[in-house]
Write a protein that holds these residues in place. Sequence first.
Motif, short mmCIF file in Angstrom:
data_model
loop_
_atom_site.label_atom_id
_atom_site.label_comp_id
_atom_site.label_asym_id
_atom_site.label_seq_id
_atom_site.Cartn_x
_atom_site.Cartn_y
_atom_site.Cartn_z
N ASN A 1 -137.24 12.42 17.99
CA ASN A 1 -136.14 13.11 18.67
C ASN A 1 -136.70 14.14 19.63
N ASP A 2 -136.02 14.30 20.73
CA ASP A 2 -136.44 15.31 21.68
C ASP A 2 -136.12 16.71 21.17
N TYR A 3 -135.10 16.83 20.32
CA TYR A 3 -134.67 18.13 19.80
C TYR A 3 -134.84 18.15 18.28
N ILE A 4 -135.36 19.25 17.78
CA ILE A 4 -135.46 19.46 16.34
C ILE A 4 -135.03 20.90 16.04
N VAL A 5 -134.77 21.20 14.78
CA VAL A 5 -134.35 22.54 14.37
C VAL A 5 -135.52 23.26 13.70
N THR A 6 -135.42 24.57 13.66
CA THR A 6 -136.45 25.39 13.02
C THR A 6 -136.59 25.00 11.54
N GLY A 7 -137.81 24.86 11.11
CA GLY A 7 -138.09 24.48 9.73
C GLY A 7 -138.29 22.99 9.54
N GLN A 8 -137.99 22.19 10.55
CA GLN A 8 -138.16 20.75 10.43
C GLN A 8 -139.64 20.38 10.61
N THR A 9 -140.09 19.38 9.87
CA THR A 9 -141.49 18.95 9.90
C THR A 9 -141.62 17.70 10.75
N LEU A 10 -142.62 17.72 11.64
CA LEU A 10 -142.91 16.58 12.51
C LEU A 10 -144.19 15.90 12.03
N ALA A 11 -144.18 14.58 12.00
CA ALA A 11 -145.34 13.78 11.61
C ALA A 11 -145.89 13.08 12.85
N ARG B 1 -138.84 28.69 18.30
CA ARG B 1 -138.76 28.13 19.65
C ARG B 1 -140.10 28.10 20.36
N GLU B 2 -141.04 28.96 19.95
CA GLU B 2 -142.35 28.97 20.60
C GLU B 2 -143.12 27.68 20.35
N ASP B 3 -142.69 26.86 19.39
CA ASP B 3 -143.35 25.58 19.14
C ASP B 3 -142.84 24.47 20.05
N SER B 4 -141.91 24.78 20.94
CA SER B 4 -141.45 23.79 21.91
C SER B 4 -142.55 23.54 22.95
N GLY B 5 -142.54 22.35 23.51
CA GLY B 5 -143.51 22.03 24.55
C GLY B 5 -143.86 20.56 24.56
N GLU B 6 -144.96 20.24 25.25
CA GLU B 6 -145.44 18.88 25.38
C GLU B 6 -146.65 18.70 24.45
N TYR B 7 -146.55 17.76 23.57
CA TYR B 7 -147.62 17.48 22.60
C TYR B 7 -148.40 16.25 23.05
N ALA B 8 -149.72 16.31 22.91
CA ALA B 8 -150.59 15.18 23.22
C ALA B 8 -151.76 15.21 22.25
N CYS B 9 -152.49 14.11 22.18
CA CYS B 9 -153.65 14.05 21.30
C CYS B 9 -154.81 13.41 22.04
N SER C 1 -153.59 11.64 25.54
CA SER C 1 -152.52 10.64 25.45
C SER C 1 -151.33 11.05 26.31
N ARG C 2 -150.39 10.15 26.38
CA ARG C 2 -149.14 10.49 27.07
C ARG C 2 -148.41 11.57 26.29
N PRO C 3 -147.91 12.60 26.97
CA PRO C 3 -147.29 13.71 26.21
C PRO C 3 -145.94 13.31 25.62
N VAL C 4 -145.62 13.99 24.52
CA VAL C 4 -144.32 13.84 23.86
C VAL C 4 -143.60 15.18 23.97
N HIS C 5 -142.38 15.15 24.50
CA HIS C 5 -141.62 16.38 24.72
C HIS C 5 -140.83 16.73 23.45
N ILE C 6 -141.01 17.95 22.99
CA ILE C 6 -140.32 18.45 21.79
C ILE C 6 -139.65 19.78 22.15
N THR C 7 -138.37 19.90 21.81
CA THR C 7 -137.63 21.16 21.99
C THR C 7 -137.12 21.62 20.63
N VAL C 8 -137.49 22.83 20.25
CA VAL C 8 -137.10 23.40 18.96
C VAL C 8 -135.88 24.29 19.18
N ILE C 9 -134.82 24.05 18.41
CA ILE C 9 -133.58 24.83 18.50
C ILE C 9 -133.39 25.58 17.19
#
Length: 426
Positions: A132-142, A194-202, A219-227
């Motif tokens: 998902n492009d949007y996640i909430v605070t406290g959610q864990t991303l794998a 919200r500071e964890d929002s941004g473009e993730y790559a590896c 890698s190609r970046p993945v966009h994540i927005t923390v709400i």
Amino acid sequence: MCNPQGSNPQRNALTTELQDSADAKEPSVPEAPTLTSSVRGSSVELLCKAPLGSGGVQFKLFRVHQEIDKKTYSRKQQEAPFVLKGEESKKPNLYCCQYDNSMYSSYISPEVKSIVSVNPPSPPELKVHPSNDYIVTGQTLAFNCQTPPSSLNQRPDAFLLIRKSRGTPSSMLASPKLVSRSQQPSFSVEAMGREDSGEYACLYQLTLPKTGRVNSTASRPVHITVIDLPVPTLSLSHHVLKCVGSPSYPQASFALFRVGSSSPEATRQFSLTQHHAQFPITNRYDHDTPYQCQYNVQMGNSHLHSKKSNTVNLPCNKGRCASPSAGNPGSSDLALIIGSVSAGVLFLMVVSLLSFAIHTRLKTLALKRRKREQDHFWQQLHSGNHVVDLPLQRVDCEFEDFRRKPSLSEPIYDIPMSTFTKPPLY
């Protein structure tokens, strides 16, 4: 030996004679250093090293007859490195060096064939769950960094997960922040705000025989927005449970949960103008049981759920309360017995205290009543003035003729006996 001044034989002979004559009068010139070369990726490093026990504060590097680099130190050093980059490292030239006023080192020619331009390894593929492009605070991303299946002949040394905040230059590696480093391609990241929002790559790292450790292309970046969804509040008023969400998200759906249950007891669809929902209390609800509420909003293709609210206990409704839990009847019986014994002991203590207080009060009242009666008796006794006249007559008796009538005479005492109104004072 290195001769930066030129290669004229006659001039060299004259210079040699002058040096020999000067050596006889002046101290000897410091011994010549050694110059070695080594390859560092796409560059060449030349190391000018003075003999053991010697050193200088200034080192010079020459290409044939031209000085191309110089290093000066605050105190004596035994060696100094010089780096050839770009086109200089690819040309076959002769190099020598000198420290202070020492003799010149021998010429060396770095091997051009060892300087190899290596392209970075192929980029990996980054996958994230939930996607998902949007996640909430406290959610864990794998995150999972998958290397190319056929382009690698060896296992990567390490995997790196990087993040770049929005608003920076488009280059992914311009100002990245290292999020995690691991020997495994999987990463688990909890969004703290919200500071964890941004473009993730590896990317991954390899150790190559000629160039050492190198980084792959990102890698190609993945966009994540923390709400950060505010926590709702639940309140009870007039047999209605009211769940209040955030005014920033008026189009939210609400759900009511019994504590400990993952399935909602009731749901309310969103309203275009309100950010709260009401749940009337019916008989199907378990009374004297805690409840919570939650709301969810839709952002793009993502459904975001807030955290659950505070708990509210439903009161008993006409004697109907939730039946006690049958999970541990022994604990309930023990609690009931302890409560009954405590109540009995407390009752006996109260009765004992009341009995003692009543007995003490009655005893005090009896003593007061007896005292009043005695006071009253003595007052009546002292209030009267009684005189008793008991005249005593003398009786003449003779032993000879005691049968005769006695003769009357005057009283023995002139003052009759009497009682006194007041007792004499001693």
